[in-house]
Design a protein around this motif. Structure first.
Motif, PDB file in Angstrom:
ATOM      1  N   VAL A 184      89.688  85.744  67.191  1.00 31.63           N
ATOM      2  CA  VAL A 184      88.562  84.896  67.577  1.00 31.63           C
ATOM      3  C   VAL A 184      87.647  85.667  68.527  1.00 31.63           C
ATOM      4  CG1 VAL A 184      87.941  82.775  68.805  1.00 31.63           C
ATOM      5  CG2 VAL A 184      89.899  82.788  67.272  1.00 31.63           C
ATOM      6  N   PHE A 234      93.265  79.173  68.157  1.00 34.86           N
ATOM      7  CA  PHE A 234      92.782  80.260  68.999  1.00 34.86           C
ATOM      8  C   PHE A 234      93.767  81.425  68.863  1.00 34.86           C
ATOM      9  CE2 PHE A 234      90.989  80.944  73.544  1.00 34.86           C
ATOM     10  CZ  PHE A 234      91.021  82.313  73.380  1.00 34.86           C
ATOM     11  N   GLU A 288      83.210  82.237  69.631  1.00 33.85           N
ATOM     12  CA  GLU A 288      84.117  81.250  69.038  1.00 33.85           C
ATOM     13  C   GLU A 288      85.113  80.747  70.076  1.00 33.85           C
ATOM     14  OE1 GLU A 288      85.079  82.260  64.493  1.00 33.85           O
ATOM     15  OE2 GLU A 288      85.266  84.004  65.827  1.00 33.85           O
ATOM     16  N   ARG A 289      85.612  81.671  70.889  1.00 35.09           N
ATOM     17  CA  ARG A 289      86.565  81.300  71.942  1.00 35.09           C
ATOM     18  C   ARG A 289      85.952  80.253  72.863  1.00 35.09           C
ATOM     19  NH1 ARG A 289      89.861  84.462  76.557  1.00 35.09           N
ATOM     20  NH2 ARG A 289      89.226  83.128  78.248  1.00 35.09           N
ATOM     21  N   LEU A 312      85.694  76.936  71.062  1.00 37.09           N
ATOM     22  CA  LEU A 312      87.000  76.288  70.945  1.00 37.09           C
ATOM     23  C   LEU A 312      87.405  75.620  72.253  1.00 37.09           C
ATOM     24  CD1 LEU A 312      89.068  78.942  68.941  1.00 37.09           C
ATOM     25  CD2 LEU A 312      88.489  76.647  68.176  1.00 37.09           C
TER      26      LEU A 312
END
Length: 168
Positions: A92, A88, A96-97, A100
């Motif tokens: 990002v 991370f 995507e964050r 994750l």
């Protein structure tokens, strides 16, 4: 007057380079050093600690201030343990964050999350982690404390061990 502005800038750049060299020599000049963990006592110590953490089935957050260091650690951890850690960083995007964070929090296979210190952000809950490693230290300890607090949130039911790596 210009001299007084240049000196602090040069000094800070030198300190940043020294911090990278302490993480691993290849981060200063990748052309002259191989990327093996044996080139850095810090990376060897990290991998030894990771072996203990992962063998006990626990999850870990690894904080660094440098994206290059995160990339290198990701590669080393994947080579040693056969699983690619989540990473991370500031590059990002929001989707995507969220993926994750969801994967780290709920997936049994995603045990390692590497984060750059400044990407942690407000409201990030990572209570699945029982271990927090500060691989390199920030200028301001309050930033490290805020990063550690990602694991100390409502919903945390385990003790959390915090490790701060320091190079002599």
């Amino acid at each position: 007057m210009p001299f007084t502005l240049v000196v602090p800038t040069v000094f800070l750049a030198l300190v940043q380079s020294l911090k990278k060299a302490c993480n691993h020599p290849c981060l200063v000049d990748g052309k002259h050093y191989d990327e093996s963990p044996e080139m850095s006592g810090k990376t060897e110590a990290l991998l030894d600690l990771m072996e203990t953490i992962l063998s006990s089935g626990e999850k870990v957050l690894i904080f660094t201030q440098f994206v290059q260091t995160g990339d290198l650690l990701r590669k080393m951890i994947e080579e040693k343990f056969g699983e690619k850690p989540l990473f991370f960083n500031g590059g990002v995007n929001v989707k995507e964050r969220n993926n994750l964070v969801d994967n780290f929090q709920s997936s049994k296979k995603d045990k390692v999350l590497i984060l750059t210190l400044q990407s942690g952000g407000v409201g990030l809950n990572l209570t699945a982690a029982c271990n927090v490693i500060h691989f390199d230290l920030w200028w301001n300890p309050a930033v490290e404390n805020q990063a550690t607090d990602r694991a100390y949130r409502i919903g945390q039911r385990s003790d959390v061990c915090v490790y701060r790596f320091i190079t002599k």
